[in-house]
Design an enzyme around this catalytic site. Structure first.
Site, PDB file in Angstrom:
ATOM      1  N   LYS A 144       0.880  -1.036  -0.027  1.00 37.86           N
ATOM      2  CA  LYS A 144       0.092  -0.046  -0.052  1.00 37.86           C
ATOM      3  C   LYS A 144       0.845   1.015  -0.091  1.00 37.86           C
ATOM      4  O   LYS A 144       1.952   1.206   0.390  1.00 37.86           O
ATOM      5  CB  LYS A 144      -0.948  -0.042   1.155  1.00 37.86           C
ATOM      6  CG  LYS A 144      -1.999   0.964   0.979  1.00 37.86           C
ATOM      7  CD  LYS A 144      -3.094   0.211   0.580  1.00 37.86           C
ATOM      8  CE  LYS A 144      -4.428   0.605   0.657  1.00 37.86           C
ATOM      9  NZ  LYS A 144      -5.572  -0.345   0.513  1.00 37.86           N
ATOM     10  N   ASP A 190      -7.158   3.789  -4.727  1.00 40.29           N
ATOM     11  CA  ASP A 190      -7.763   3.674  -3.297  1.00 40.29           C
ATOM     12  C   ASP A 190      -8.333   5.013  -3.097  1.00 40.29           C
ATOM     13  O   ASP A 190      -8.712   5.883  -4.040  1.00 40.29           O
ATOM     14  CB  ASP A 190      -6.725   3.270  -2.359  1.00 40.29           C
ATOM     15  CG  ASP A 190      -7.058   2.823  -1.132  1.00 40.29           C
ATOM     16  OD1 ASP A 190      -7.641   1.520  -0.951  1.00 40.29           O
ATOM     17  OD2 ASP A 190      -7.241   3.825  -0.116  1.00 40.29           O
TER      18      ASP A 190
HETATM   19  N1  GLU Z   1      -7.576  -0.230  -2.913  1.00 43.72           N
HETATM   20  C1  GLU Z   1      -8.141  -1.496  -2.950  1.00 43.72           C
HETATM   21  C2  GLU Z   1      -8.377  -2.002  -1.595  1.00 43.72           C
HETATM   22  O1  GLU Z   1      -8.130  -1.589  -0.774  1.00 43.72           O
HETATM   23  C3  GLU Z   1      -7.870  -2.208  -4.132  1.00 43.72           C
HETATM   24  C4  GLU Z   1      -6.445  -2.673  -4.238  1.00 43.72           C
HETATM   25  C5  GLU Z   1      -6.216  -3.429  -5.487  1.00 43.72           C
HETATM   26  O2  GLU Z   1      -6.986  -3.805  -6.601  1.00 43.72           O
HETATM   27  O3  GLU Z   1      -5.002  -3.689  -5.511  1.00 43.72           O
HETATM   28  O4  GLU Z   1      -8.441  -3.377  -1.659  1.00 43.72           O
END
Ligand code: GLU
Length: 508
Positions: free
Chosen positions: A175, A215
């Site tokens: 992240k 996100d």
């Molecule tokens: N940000 C989204 C999550 O927290 C998607 C992450 C992604 O698709 O890699 O799951």
């Protein structure tokens, strides 16, 4: 839930890891694996600088009085309005227009008088935490938000590690993002910042190394820019399309990705109602957040016959005991140029209520779909629902969890409830690798199987009911006694991750 260790400094990360420790104890997780998983593999902190444009900041009425006789300025191009009413002028808008500046102030006709705030270079703090990659490349979103920190990204990157294991896609967890309030910057500035972020990150990521996605505060447009910055000038540029997921479908994004997270929430809720032998038709829910996850969950659930009684966001709360018209609300928020904050506040199809009253509205379900940490013990005491389905990442604090459990309110934990997004991200990545384009029907069919089969395994672990159906087999995962659904989800993740370490061994 495990009580907190008062000797350790309590942080967002340590709080989030309490459930990890509890599940690890429960299954007797291999000690070395535990050490590997208790901290991230890498924590990157870096800085990005961008040149900001001049801003026009509205002045108070009394200050404006000084400029009564100032001739009006007519910029050549329309300004961009930021969330607080500040204007950003496109390049050359004054030079090519008809401008009169006095003491650094301009008068824009009916808009009023503005102070010119000079732009210039500015530095922002940026992050990427690569938590674990034992099951596949690091994977997880990019958050542009004013309250991010290394501590937060560590917890969210860990959460991605559990999530990808739970839906059984061959990815790890990561992240990252930038500490910024994106609503206070122009499109051009966000673009410059995004490109600069990827410029700095490029040596650390790649389609087979670490794959960012949208996100909070980021979107498909930003993913397109990241792809461009990463791939420009590369040989075999098109083989790098999977460097980010969540792209626009016209440039290699997947059908179904935009609604995937909300759709996953709805699939879980559908299973929950099925287990109870109840119908979703006529069921009621309250919702926190009307961004990508919240708005899609609302559209899909109302499409299945449920009713949305109230919704809030950072700027306001609206309530309608007969049910809000979600299509009209969606249009009010997203298709309405005058709604510069993209907020549900002021929606004419409901009554405004204080934010704190949302939680006390009796309904069948509550869907938190905004930021983390909102269901504290106090909020959990107020809720008059049977089910909390966590669309957001980490919306419930450990104390909130204890209260929900004591009050018999069931929880569909985030790491399965909102895993639909990353599941379709995996499908997008596969399509990019194979240079294919799947239909929405195909994507949603696969998503439904992935979410529902793993939901069932988690339910069986929680109720200690090993079984095999056409869709799932929970026998290898149950632990011999019932446990909380959040612990059950973590058990599933840890057993899948542990297998990789134990079967592959450790290199030296
Ligand atoms: N940000 C989204 C999550 O927290 C998607 C992450 C992604 O698709 O890699 O799951």
């Amino acid at each position: 839930m495990r009580s907190r260790n008062s000797e350790k400094r309590r942080t967002i990360f340590t709080e989030a890891m309490e459930v990890f420790e509890e599940a690890a104890d429960l299954i007797g997780l291999n000690h070395r694996v535990r050490l590997e998983l208790e901290e991230p593999n890498y924590e990157h902190i870096f800085y990005v600088t961008v040149a900001l444009k001049d801003r026009l900041v509205p002045v108070t009425a009394s200050e404006a009085g000084r400029f009564k006789d100032l001739p009006e300025t007519h910029p050549a191009f329309a300004p961009e309005i930021l969330a607080d009413g500040t204007l950003v002028l496109p390049d050359n808008a004054l030079r090519r227009g008809d401008a009169t500046v006095r003491d650094g102030f301009v008068k824009l006709g009916s808009r009023g008088t503005y102070r010119i705030e000079p732009g210039g270079p500015r530095r922002f703090k940026a992050y990427r935490v690569q938590y674990n990659d034992v099951r596949g490349p690091y994977k997880g979103g990019l958050r542009f938000h004013k309250e991010v920190s290394l501590d937060l990204f560590k917890s969210l990157a860990a959460e991605m590690t559990w999530k990808t294991a739970i839906v059984d896609v061959p990815f790890g967890g990561a992240k990252g993002g930038i500490r910024i309030d994106p609503r206070m910057y122009s499109k051009e500035e966000i673009k410059a910042l995004t490109l600069r972020y990827m410029y700095k990150l490029k040596s650390l990521v790649g389609p087979n190394i670490d794959i960012p996605a949208p996100d909070v505060g980021t979107n498909p447009e930003i993913m397109g820019m990241l792809f461009r910055q990463f791939s420009d000038g590369e040989r075999e540029r098109h083989m790098t399309r999977g460097i980010v997921t969540g792209k626009d479908v016209r440039i290699g994004g997947s059908e179904g990705r935009t609604q995937a997270t909300g759709q996953g929430v709805a699939y879980c809720i559908e299973e929950w109602f099925k287990d109870k032998g109840q119908s979703l038709k006529g069921a009621t829910f309250i919702l926190q957040g009307f961004g990508n996850v919240g708005s899609w969950a609302a559209k899909i659930l109302t499409g299945m016959g449920a009713r949305l009684l109230a919704v809030n966001d950072a700027d306001g709360t609206v309530h309608n005991p007969d049910g809000l018209d979600v299509a009209a609300l969606d249009q009010y928020v997203y298709e309405n140029k005058d709604n510069i904050r993209k907020t549900v506040a002021g929606f004419p199809g409901g009554q405004p209520i204080p934010a704190s009253e949302l939680f006390a509205i009796p309904a069948d379900m509550f869907i938190p779909a905004a930021l983390g940490g909102t269901i504290t013990a106090e909020v959990a005491e107020k809720l008059k629902v049977k089910l909390v389905a966590e669309g957001a990442n980490e919306p419930t604090t450990p104390e909130g969890d204890e209260v929900l459990a004591r009050r018999g309110i069931e929880v569909i934990p985030d790491i399965i409830a909102n895993a639909g997004g990353v599941t379709v991200s995996y499908y997008e990545w596969l399509q990019n690798k194979r240079m294919e384009h799947w239909t929405e029907k195909e994507v949603l069919q696969r998503l439904e199987t992935a979410v529902k089969s793993n939901y069932r395994i988690i339910r069986d672990i929680a109720t200690n009911n090993p079984r095999k159906s056409e869709l799932h087999d929970s026998r290898p995962y149950v632990v011999g006694k019932p446990c909380h659904s959040r612990v059950a989800a973590m058990v599933l993740a840890l057993k899948r991750i542990e297998a990789h370490y134990l079967l592959e061994g450790f290199s030296q």
